[in-house]
Every structure is written in C-alpha cells, then in structure tokens.
Design a protein around this motif. Structure first.
Motif, PDB file in Angstrom:
ATOM      1  N   TYR B 499       0.843  -1.191   0.000  1.00 48.41           N
ATOM      2  CA  TYR B 499       0.000   0.000   0.000  1.00 48.41           C
ATOM      3  C   TYR B 499       0.887   1.254   0.000  1.00 48.41           C
ATOM      4  O   TYR B 499       0.651   2.203  -0.739  1.00 48.41           O
ATOM      5  CB  TYR B 499      -0.925  -0.034   1.230  1.00 48.41           C
ATOM      6  N   ALA B 500       1.928   1.231   0.860  1.00 44.75           N
ATOM      7  CA  ALA B 500       2.824   2.390   0.947  1.00 44.75           C
ATOM      8  C   ALA B 500       3.541   2.621  -0.379  1.00 44.75           C
ATOM      9  O   ALA B 500       3.708   3.766  -0.809  1.00 44.75           O
ATOM     10  CB  ALA B 500       3.833   2.180   2.070  1.00 44.75           C
ATOM     11  N   ILE B 501       3.942   1.532  -1.029  1.00 45.66           N
ATOM     12  CA  ILE B 501       4.651   1.685  -2.314  1.00 45.66           C
ATOM     13  C   ILE B 501       3.742   2.368  -3.336  1.00 45.66           C
ATOM     14  O   ILE B 501       4.155   3.237  -4.084  1.00 45.66           O
ATOM     15  CB  ILE B 501       5.101   0.302  -2.846  1.00 45.66           C
ATOM     16  N   LEU B 502       2.484   1.967  -3.321  1.00 43.27           N
ATOM     17  CA  LEU B 502       1.562   2.469  -4.339  1.00 43.27           C
ATOM     18  C   LEU B 502       1.001   3.858  -4.030  1.00 43.27           C
ATOM     19  O   LEU B 502       0.777   4.653  -4.928  1.00 43.27           O
ATOM     20  CB  LEU B 502       0.386   1.500  -4.490  1.00 43.27           C
ATOM     21  N   TYR B 503       0.769   4.138  -2.747  1.00 44.52           N
ATOM     22  CA  TYR B 503      -0.008   5.337  -2.435  1.00 44.52           C
ATOM     23  C   TYR B 503       0.773   6.487  -1.816  1.00 44.52           C
ATOM     24  O   TYR B 503       0.226   7.563  -1.672  1.00 44.52           O
ATOM     25  CB  TYR B 503      -1.190   4.963  -1.514  1.00 44.52           C
ATOM     26  N   GLU B 504       2.010   6.262  -1.432  1.00 46.51           N
ATOM     27  CA  GLU B 504       2.746   7.368  -0.830  1.00 46.51           C
ATOM     28  C   GLU B 504       3.224   8.336  -1.908  1.00 46.51           C
ATOM     29  O   GLU B 504       3.748   7.924  -2.936  1.00 46.51           O
ATOM     30  CB  GLU B 504       3.957   6.849  -0.038  1.00 46.51           C
ATOM     31  N   ARG B 505       2.996   9.609  -1.692  1.00 52.22           N
ATOM     32  CA  ARG B 505       3.402  10.653  -2.642  1.00 52.22           C
ATOM     33  C   ARG B 505       4.397  11.584  -1.959  1.00 52.22           C
ATOM     34  O   ARG B 505       4.239  11.885  -0.772  1.00 52.22           O
ATOM     35  CB  ARG B 505       2.186  11.477  -3.092  1.00 52.22           C
ATOM     36  N   PRO B 506       5.381  12.091  -2.722  1.00 54.52           N
ATOM     37  CA  PRO B 506       6.333  13.009  -2.100  1.00 54.52           C
ATOM     38  C   PRO B 506       5.633  14.289  -1.621  1.00 54.52           C
ATOM     39  O   PRO B 506       4.673  14.734  -2.253  1.00 54.52           O
ATOM     40  CB  PRO B 506       7.321  13.336  -3.226  1.00 54.52           C
ATOM     41  N   GLY B 507       6.091  14.830  -0.516  1.00 51.31           N
ATOM     42  CA  GLY B 507       5.569  16.112  -0.031  1.00 51.31           C
ATOM     43  C   GLY B 507       4.311  16.023   0.794  1.00 51.31           C
ATOM     44  O   GLY B 507       3.707  17.043   1.126  1.00 51.31           O
ATOM     45  N   GLU B 508       3.830  14.829   1.092  1.00 50.84           N
ATOM     46  CA  GLU B 508       2.648  14.684   1.952  1.00 50.84           C
ATOM     47  C   GLU B 508       2.724  13.348   2.694  1.00 50.84           C
ATOM     48  O   GLU B 508       3.313  12.394   2.184  1.00 50.84           O
ATOM     49  CB  GLU B 508       1.360  14.765   1.135  1.00 50.84           C
ATOM     50  N   PRO B 509       2.161  13.321   3.890  1.00 55.07           N
ATOM     51  CA  PRO B 509       2.231  12.046   4.624  1.00 55.07           C
ATOM     52  C   PRO B 509       1.284  11.014   4.024  1.00 55.07           C
ATOM     53  O   PRO B 509       0.216  11.366   3.510  1.00 55.07           O
ATOM     54  CB  PRO B 509       1.798  12.431   6.041  1.00 55.07           C
ATOM     55  N   LEU B 510       1.677   9.776   4.094  1.00 60.75           N
ATOM     56  CA  LEU B 510       0.830   8.685   3.593  1.00 60.75           C
ATOM     57  C   LEU B 510      -0.403   8.568   4.479  1.00 60.75           C
ATOM     58  O   LEU B 510      -0.296   8.619   5.704  1.00 60.75           O
ATOM     59  CB  LEU B 510       1.655   7.396   3.651  1.00 60.75           C
ATOM     60  N   ARG B 511      -1.586   8.434   3.840  1.00 59.11           N
ATOM     61  CA  ARG B 511      -2.826   8.299   4.627  1.00 59.11           C
ATOM     62  C   ARG B 511      -3.203   6.834   4.730  1.00 59.11           C
ATOM     63  O   ARG B 511      -3.407   6.163   3.724  1.00 59.11           O
ATOM     64  CB  ARG B 511      -3.960   9.090   3.961  1.00 59.11           C
ATOM     65  N   PHE B 512      -3.314   6.350   5.948  1.00 59.34           N
ATOM     66  CA  PHE B 512      -3.685   4.952   6.159  1.00 59.34           C
ATOM     67  C   PHE B 512      -5.194   4.764   6.180  1.00 59.34           C
ATOM     68  O   PHE B 512      -5.689   3.713   5.779  1.00 59.34           O
ATOM     69  CB  PHE B 512      -3.065   4.440   7.469  1.00 59.34           C
ATOM     70  N   ASN B 513      -5.876   5.791   6.695  1.00 57.90           N
ATOM     71  CA  ASN B 513      -7.325   5.661   6.823  1.00 57.90           C
ATOM     72  C   ASN B 513      -7.973   5.899   5.463  1.00 57.90           C
ATOM     73  O   ASN B 513      -8.623   6.922   5.229  1.00 57.90           O
ATOM     74  CB  ASN B 513      -7.835   6.655   7.862  1.00 57.90           C
ATOM     75  N   ALA B 514      -7.775   4.970   4.566  1.00 58.23           N
ATOM     76  CA  ALA B 514      -8.286   5.086   3.197  1.00 58.23           C
ATOM     77  C   ALA B 514      -9.095   3.824   2.876  1.00 58.23           C
ATOM     78  O   ALA B 514      -8.776   2.735   3.395  1.00 58.23           O
ATOM     79  CB  ALA B 514      -7.127   5.230   2.227  1.00 58.23           C
ATOM     80  N   PRO B 515     -10.162   3.952   2.058  1.00 49.72           N
ATOM     81  CA  PRO B 515     -11.028   2.795   1.810  1.00 49.72           C
ATOM     82  C   PRO B 515     -10.291   1.593   1.236  1.00 49.72           C
ATOM     83  O   PRO B 515     -10.619   0.441   1.571  1.00 49.72           O
ATOM     84  CB  PRO B 515     -12.067   3.326   0.820  1.00 49.72           C
ATOM     85  N   GLU B 516      -9.265   1.829   0.389  1.00 47.71           N
ATOM     86  CA  GLU B 516      -8.560   0.716  -0.246  1.00 47.71           C
ATOM     87  C   GLU B 516      -7.868  -0.159   0.796  1.00 47.71           C
ATOM     88  O   GLU B 516      -7.994  -1.386   0.786  1.00 47.71           O
ATOM     89  CB  GLU B 516      -7.502   1.243  -1.235  1.00 47.71           C
TER      90      GLU B 516
END
Lengths: 283, 761
Positions: B499-516
C-alpha cells in the motif's frame, strides 16, 4: 587579603573549570549551530532557524504538552508533599522511617522504574489484568500510547519525585518553632488556619524552591515518556522534538529549540522569582 | 650570472626528470607479484594452489604439481608433477638439486626449518634433505586424525604444517564437525609420536623466535582476535602482542607473520599490511587487495622482506618496504572486494584499494562522519532511500557531474534510477545496484489445482482464504501456498508495505485511513491464523509439515530477479514460475514493485575524490554484469559465464574433431564414435542451456517488470529515520497481535505519520 583571595581562586578553579568546559563553552558553542544551516558549507543563516522552529507545528505541540505536563505535575507534587510533610511532622520520631520509604523511588535507577511501569501498564500487564479480571473492563485500555499515556507518566513522576519534596518540606517544617502553633491553638486557630497563617508564610522560600524543582523535574520527564510511549507518542514534548532532530543529525533545530526553551524557562522562573521576592518583602 | 644560469639549467633538468618520472607508467613495488591468481570470471585460468610452504628464501607451492619460487623470478618453476600427470607445464629446466618427489598423493606441504610433503589421509610424510626427498616415508601417529565415512575416509582439516627443531606442528581442526576452530598438534619428527600442544582457539600459526610461534588467536565467545606468542613446547601463551580493538568494527585480522630480519610481526587487516607495535597496529607498509581468503590462510615473510600470503585464489607476494607504497589509497565503505574492484586494483598499481568497516546503513553514523570532517573513507556505498537522502539534505555529497562518463552511464539507466541520483541535472551519487521485490507464482501448479492466478491484493487474500478455509492445505500436502516465512502477520505487513509503495506521494504524509487499505485489511482480518505466527488471536488453521517432505511453494512474495536462470536438465521440467508485480488494491492501480537502490557517494572531505571518480568510471564499464543489467535497460545481450564460454568453445572444438574423425573412421569404430558424439552433443546442449550469467528468458522477464519498480526515495514510511520507522512498525505489530482494532490502528498510523511529516517541515 591577597593571599586569601588567591587561595579562594585555587579552591574555586576546578569547579569553575568544569563549569566553563562542560556548560558555558557548549552553551555558547551551541549558539553557532543555531545560526548556521548545518550543511557541508555551513552557511550563516541568522535567525532563519528560529523562525522555522517557532513555526514548526510539532515544536508548538511539544511546547504545549511540556507546559501542560508541568502545570499538572508541579502543583500536584507541591500539594501532596506539603500534606505528607505536615502529616509526618505529627508523627515525631516515627516519621523518619516513612520519610526514608518515600525517598526510595528517588534513589532508584530510572531504568528499573520504567521496567516496573512497563510491566504494570503493558497491554497484558498487571493493571490491565486487574481491570479485566476484577472489574470486568472491556476492551483492555492501551496505556502506553494514545491519550491514556498521561496516566502512567504522571503517576511515575509523582512516585519518583514526591519523596524528595517531602524531605525538603519536612526539614523546613521542623524549623518552624512549636511555640507558634501552641499559641495559635490557645487562640483557637483551626489546623487549616495554622497551615495558611503560620506554616506557609514561614516556609515560603522552601515552598518556592520545591515548586521550581518540581517544575524543572517535570521538564525532565522526557526519558520516562520516551521509554514508555516512544518517539512519537501522544505526549510529544519539546524533548521529543529535540531528540528526534538529534537522531536525524539536525543539530541546528536541536540547538534552536533548546535556546528558545531556555528563554521561556528563564522568563517563567524570573517572573516567579519576582513574585516570591515581593511576597517575602511584604511579609 | 653564470652560476645562476647553471642553477637554472640544473633546476630545469631536475624538473624534466621529475616530469619524465611522472609520465612513466607506474609499476608495483619490486618483487610484488601474484602466483596462480584466479578470478571468478574465469578469465584467468590457473591451477588451484592447495598448499604453500616457505623454507629459507624459497616459496614452495603445491598446485597441479610441486613448484618453487624465489623473489625476482618471472614465474614459479615446476619441480615435479608428483605423479599426478596433470601439471599444466612440464619443467623446462630442472633446478639444481631439485627434490625428487615420491610418486604418491600428498596434500600438504610442510615448511619451516625443512621442506616436506604430508599425506593428510594416512599421516605419512617425507622430508627433503636439500637434494632429494627421503626414500622412505615416516608415519605420524595419526590416531584421531581420520574417521571412516560411507564412501571415503574423512580427515581433519589441516591448515598449516611447520617443522621446528625436532618436531612437526600441525594446525588442525578441533574436531570433524567444527568449522574454523583449530588446535595445534605436535609430532616427534623421528618417531612420529603425537604430543598435544594445548594451544586452542588458534586460527593461524607462523614461525617466530626459536621455540615459539606467533599465532592468530580467536576468542570464540566475543569473536575478538588477538595476536599472541605461543611457547611451542607447552602451548602456553607467553605474550599478547595485540588484541583487536572492537571500536574498529568487525574483526578482520589474518596473515600474521614474523619478519626475523627486522624483528617485527605483521598482519593483514582490511587489505592493509600493517606492523604490530606495542598492542596497536602501525601504519600500513603495503596493500593487498584480495578476496576469498580465510583466517587460517598461510602467511610468511621471506628474508628479502617480502610477505607471502595464500589467499586461496592465488598466492600473493608483497614488498614490505614502505617506500614502495602506492601513491594513493582509495578507501571504500559498505562494499566488498568484488571482481571489478580487484580488476581496478590490478590495472591501477598506483592506487591501493582498501575496504573499510565504516557503517554505511545508518544515516546517523555516516553523517556524523561527515560532520566531523572525517576523510578516512573516500567512497561509500549507501542505500538510496535512507542514507543518500539524509546526506543530500545536509549537502554532504560530492558533485559527480564533472565526469562525462558517469553522466552518460547514468543517463542510460532506468528513469526512476536517474531520478534518484540526479538533482536538477546534477549527479550527486552513482548507482551501484538495484533490487526489487516481486511475486513469483507457480502458475502451472495453481492452474493444476484449479486456482485462479492472483493479480491484485484482493485476489491474493481471497485465494489465501480459500486455501486455508476450504482445507486445500490439507488436501494438497505437496504444496505450500506461501514459503515458510509467510504467516498471517507477515501477510499483513506485506499488504501495508505494498500500500505504501503504491499510495505514498512526495511532499505529503501517507494516509492509512483510506477505503482501499481498510477493505484489504478487513479481508485480511477474516483469514484464519496460519504460518509461523500461530499465536495470532482468533485461532485458526495450523498446518504442520514434515520438513523432510518435498513441497512446492505456489506463491513467493519477496522474490528477487535472478538473471542466472535455473538449472534446466532438458528433460521436460515444469513450466517456469511467473515473476510478476502485484496490481495493487483497486481497479486502476498501477502494478508496482518495491525497489532498493544502492548508490556510491564520494565523501566531500576526501582528499582522493579524483581517484574515487576514476574508480566509479571503471565500474561504469566493468561492474558485475548482474548489477549493470539491473540498472541499464539498453543492455540486452545475454551473457554467458566466461569460464563456461571457454568450456563450451573447447567442447565444440572437440565435437568438431570427433565428427571429422567419424568421416574417416573404420566401420568397426563408427558405432562407439557415434555414441560418443551423441553424448558430447547432449552435454554441449545442456551446458549451452545452463551456462548463463544473464540468460535470455530471465532478462526478458526483468526488462518487462523493471519499469514497474518504484524507489520511493522520499518515503517517510520507508524513511531513513529509525525512530520513525520503529514507531510505525510498533503500531502495526500491535494491530497484528490483536491489541488494537483496525480503526484505532489506522488512526494511530495517520497520527504518527502526520507527526513525522510535520516535524520535518
């Protein structure tokens, strides 16, 4: 006279030298870090670091939590130690034993205390077992993170520091002449009246010292929070900010935050000292 | 005036001489050489040196024959093939008074006061009296030195044999099962009687003053080596010359030897030959870039002041006179002495290459080194995601853009690799290697079992549910769904990582509370417990397997790309497993694999930056094929192992000769000749299929997947800050163990990542 001064200098030298090398020099040296960018070129950036740190949300959170913790812990210690010291005073010779017992946690190594706390407040620890098995609490609370982290931290702080404050208060109380209380009793003064009209005014310099020490100790409670709650706990203090930036080798932010905090602490204690001086001169 | 002119002319002459010297090719120190040195690429084909001994000023080598060598000679001289008949070279001239070796198998040379040969299986030895070998063997008391096995006799490993006075000393393995632990055994030369020398935990011995050894000793509990003087008669440690300073990092001491002429003990550490001086190591007097050695490797110093070291990949001779030291030393941390580095050292004798123990994975220690302006390391291999980012943030990277060769090489690499090392067109790191974590699926087996091949996390979780809930695991004991390291908890960590590989974007924290992620973890929660983490709450299926049972793994979640291919017997094996990348969580998710980029950075404090860049330029062309092919999409020619290429060429030539022979062969010989040709053809085909360093199928497979590798260099989740990593993983661990509910975990993770992000602003 000259000879006496020279001897005085000789005796003071080791202490002053230590102070100079280990406190004054690093303190001044740290200023250099706070006004440079810490890169390979180490450029001078003036007050940029101060601006950035003061605007940093986590610095603000840390400052707020540190103050909040101090405002909870220092008065609690102050009140509890005064009450216990007053109680011990009434016990006479027997008080020595209880005073020593109260002082024991202060002498205990922090690591051992933290270990006991971790065992007690662990998810499967003694406290939770009691809550679940005796009181039927469900689900089990998580004490080592989240808002509940304040509970073990404050308890640990009190357990550790109470004895020391009680000892100081006790010695101050013993210095108050018994005749004052006897006279007050003859005049029909209640216990509370005696405490507020005789004891507190007479021990106020010691009380001020205890309050300041309790506050300083509250600032220093980071180690306990860190080992119980970790580097990014709900009780994120200024020490967390400094420690985490130290781990990232961001010495610029560490020193900037430290000097900022030093200024705040000096301002608070300066104000308290002024109030105390005024009170003393009035009394 | 005339004097001034003369002075000027003199100065000009001196300058010219200096310039001339500078322009001359740099040569190694007098006497420096390597004997029978091999390399793993197979480009240098030499016999293996089984044993080395030094007697007087001569070095004796037991390879495919018995050789002698003296400093200054062009090459080792063959004395005798020892009846093996396989010597690569027959003696061109027989040394005066050459020893006539006995015609039976000897495995070990005996050195020290006298030369001898020892048969380690029987314990028989023969000495050379200066003119010839003795006519008769002497039998040593060999009891306890061998033990019978089913098809052979196993002998204790013997590292060194030395003769001193009237005794022979063997450095032999402690027992038949120990590895790297040796004892010294003493045998009477005349009678062969065994007498123990109670010197244990000894790694290596070398002659010292009369009646004494200098030995490398290892404290096996603390793994700390020391150099000691041992009394030959009693085995007692008489003096400790040096104990390894653990602050220097991992202990690497070997090649202890005594220079009798200078009365000095030397040892080799991290490729440096250093004198031992009053419980400390002195400054390097010479350098030795080798790999493949062991702590017990033979070492001795010749009367000429040259060190002889058997590195197991050849014997190396080094002049210990410090005046011949190379002009510069390139110190590399975080890497190892690979073939490319050894080749660089061979081709650049003016540069000594030394591998440093300095820590490179922890960004803190690297930056501490930089801040303290430490120039003891010139080049560091660091992970591209952690330490590189921290160094870049602090500006502790040397600009490499000045090297056109490096720029061109990087521009030929995958775009995500370029992005990781080029900042605004400026090159501040040079890629060393690229790894990625793929899925390897046994598609044929999955289809055979009637299971769908998973392409997304959801499908993988559904397949896992079916496997464990529908009793498929018990129905098909010959198959495992995952390898033995993946249990329910590990599967959760894999999901979160993906999930982190796919959804983390530079300049913002990764959001865990996501429907996926929530949907995937709800699906995960519904699975029964399985695998190595059976303590998962909620109970579940426990599959206990017999380790001896051969099982096939259907899905490997952390597979790397191996270019070497697999062994193909050509007898119709099962279809090749599919290496693939997971498609993610939701429709439209781009398939992606987690990549790890290793990079070289030049220490900005280094005084050897130019040499470091020269080394990197060399690597750009000569790094191991696996590394270059992993980084550069333009390299598409399959690569055969050099030694296999040579072997295949020889086989082809031989086959061709046989075919020609067949054309003119007598009728009676034709059948056997044809059978031989058929066998050779089959062998040749098998070698052609399996001799790849980079095989065509694996290469094509990797080329198709590599664009999907994500490096997430700016990741906070996979960040360089250990405390932050530890915090987030702690929350995940609590969730995996059932201490916190999904909602709480997601909230906690978001909160912590937000804190980490904000703290760094």
């Amino acid at each position: 006279m000259y000879k006496r001064n020279r001897m005085l200098a000789v005796f003071l030298l080791p202490g002053l030298l230590g102070l100079l090398v280990f406190y004054v020099a690093p303190f001044i040296g740290g200023i250099y870090f706070s006004v440079t960018d810490g890169s390979f070129q180490n450029a001078f950036v003036g007050f940029d670091n101060y601006l950035k740190v003061w605007q940093n949300t986590m610095f603000q959170t840390g400052l707020r939590n540190t103050m909040e913790l101090s405002l909870i812990c220092a008065p609690v210690i102050f009140v509890l130690s005064f009450m216990l010291a007053s109680l011990l005073r009434t016990l006479g010779e027997q008080s020595v034993f209880y005073r020593n017992v109260l002082l024991l946690p202060y002498l205990m190594p922090s690591s051992a205390m933290i270990l006991i706390w971790l065992l007690a407040f662990d998810y499967s620890g003694v406290i939770n077992r009691l809550l679940v098995e005796v009181l039927g609490v469900a689900p089990r609370p998580v004490w080592t993170d989240g808002p509940l982290l304040r509970v073990p931290v404050v308890l640990l702080y009190i357990w550790k520091n109470l004895g020391f404050s009680v000892v100081i208060f006790t010695s101050a109380l013993q210095a108050v002449p018994d005749a004052y209380y006897e006279y007050a009793q003859l005049e029909g003064a209640s216990r509370l009246k005696q405490a507020t009209a005789i004891t507190l005014p007479l021990v106020s310099p010691t009380a001020f010292l205890i309050f300041v020490l309790a506050w300083i100790n509250a600032f220093k409670i980071f180690k306990e929070i860190y080992f119980i709650g970790g580097a990014y706990s709900d009780l994120y203090t200024l020490q967390h900010f400094m420690n985490n930036h130290f781990a990232k080798i961001n010495y610029q932010y560490v020193t900037t935050a430290a000097y900022s905090f030093a200024v705040i602490v000096l301002a608070i204690f300066g104000a308290l000292y002024v109030v105390e001086l005024r009170n003393r001169s009035q009394s | 005036m005339r004097r001034r002119l003369r002075l000027r002319a003199g100065m000009t002459a001196l300058l010219c001489a200096a310039l001339l010297c500078a322009a001359l090719p740099v040569h190694a120190a007098p006497g420096d050489t390597s004997l029978f040195a091999q390399d793993s690429s197979g480009e240098i084909d030499v016999p293996y040196v089984r044993s080395v001994a030094v007697v007087g000023d001569a070095v004796y080598l037991l390879a495919d024959g018995l050789y002698s060598y003296r400093v200054g000679e062009e090459k080792p001289m063959l004395l005798d093939d020892l009846g093996r008949g396989s010597a690569s070279e027959k003696p061109e001239q027989v040394e005066e008074a050459a020893p006539q070796a006995p015609a039976f198998s000897y495995d070990l040379l005996i050195g020290g006061d006298k030369l001898g040969v020892l048969d380690v299986t029987t314990g028989k030895y023969r000495l050379w009296d200066g003119k010839a070998f003795a006519a008769e063997d002497t039998q040593l008391d060999w009891s306890g030195m061998t033990q019978p096995r089913e098809e052979y006799t196993q002998n204790l490993e013997i590292a060194t044999a030395l003769i001193s006075g009237d005794a022979m000393y063997l450095l032999a393995a402690k027992d038949f099962d120990s590895w790297g632990e040796y004892n010294v055994r003493r045998f009477e030369l005349a009678s062969g009687a065994l007498g123990e020398v109670p010197a244990d935990s000894v790694q290596q011995i070398a002659p010292y003053k009369p009646g004494k050894f200098v030995a490398l000793r290892m404290d096996v509990e603390k793994w700390v080596p020391s150099i000691v003087v041992v009394d030959m008669a009693t085995g007692a440690v008489e003096q400790t010359l040096y104990t390894w300073d653990q602050a220097r990092g991992m202990s690497q001491v070997m090649g202890v030897a005594y220079d009798a002429a200078a009365d000095k003990v030397y040892c080799i550490t991290n490729g440096e030959i250093v004198p031992v001086e009053q419980d400390k190591l002195g400054e390097a007097v010479a350098y030795l870039a080798v790999n493949g050695f062991m702590g017990s490797s033979f070492s001795a110093i010749l009367p000429s002041g040259h060190l002889v070291f058997n590195a197991n990949v050849g014997v190396f001779v080094r002049n210990l006179d410090p005046q011949y030291k190379p002009s510069s030393v390139l110190r590399i941390a975080g890497s190892y002495m690979d073939e490319a580095t050894l080749a660089f050292a061979r081709e650049n004798p003016d540069v000594a290459v030394v591998m440093s123990d300095a820590e490179t994975w922890q960004s803190k220690s690297v930056i501490d080194t930089m801040i303290s302006q430490d120039a003891s390391v010139d080049l560091l291999q660091v992970p591209g995601r952690g330490t590189l980012r921290a160094l870049r943030a602090k500006g502790y990277l040397t600009d490499l853009s000045g090297s056109q060769k490096l720029m061109d090489s990087v521009k030929a690499m995958y775009p995500q690799v370029q992005e990781a090392v080029l900042q605004d067109g400026k090159l501040d790191a040079f890629p060393a290697d690229l790894y990625a974590s793929f899925w390897r699926l046994d598609t044929a087996a999955l289809e055979e079992l009637g299971l769908d091949v998973p392409t997304t996390i959801g499908e993988l979780l559904e397949l896992t549910r079916r496997w464990y809930e529908e009793d498929m695991a018990e129905e098909h004991p010959q198959y495992m769904l995952f390898d033995q390291y993946i249990g329910k908890q590990q599967l959760m960590f894999q999901i979160v990582q993906q999930y982190a590989i796919l959804y983390e974007r530079p300049g913002e924290p990764l959001r865990f509370n996501a429907p996926e992620l929530r949907a995937a973890l709800e699906q995960w929660e519904a699975l029964p417990a399985f695998g190595p983490d059976m303590e998962s709450p909620g109970g579940g299926v426990t599959i206990v397997r017999d380790d001896s049972e051969e099982t096939k793994v259907l899905i490997e979640l952390n597979a790397n790309a191996f270019f070497g291919g697999r062994y193909d017997s050509g007898e119709g094996e099962a279809a090749r497993p599919l290496l693939t990348v997971p498609a993610g969580f939701a429709a439209g998710d781009e398939p992606a694999a987690d990549g790890t980029l290793m990079t070289y950075v030049v220490n900005p404090n280094s005084a050897n930056a130019e040499v470091a860049v020269r080394y990197l330029e060399y690597l750009a062309d000569h790094a191991a094929a696996r590394e270059r092919y992993a980084l550069r999409p333009d390299l598409n020619e399959p690569v055969m192992h050099p030694f296999m290429a040579k072997f295949i060429a020889e086989q082809e030539a031989e086959l061709e000769a046989r075919k020609k022979e067949l054309e003119t062969a007598e009728e009676a010989d034709r059948q056997s000749l044809q059978e031989s040709i058929d066998t050779q053809t089959r062998n040749l085909e098998r070698n052609r299929r399996n001799g790849w360093m980079i095989d065509p199928e694996s290469l094509a497979e990797y080329r198709a997947l590599a664009p999907r590798i994500r490096l997430n260099s700016e990741s906070l989740f996979f960040g360089y800050d250990d405390a932050a990593m530890e915090e987030t993983w702690k929350v995940l661990q609590r969730y995996a163990e059932g201490q916190v509910k999904l909602d709480e975990m997601l909230r906690e993770m978001d909160k912590k990542l937000q804190m980490i992000f904000l703290e760094g602003q």
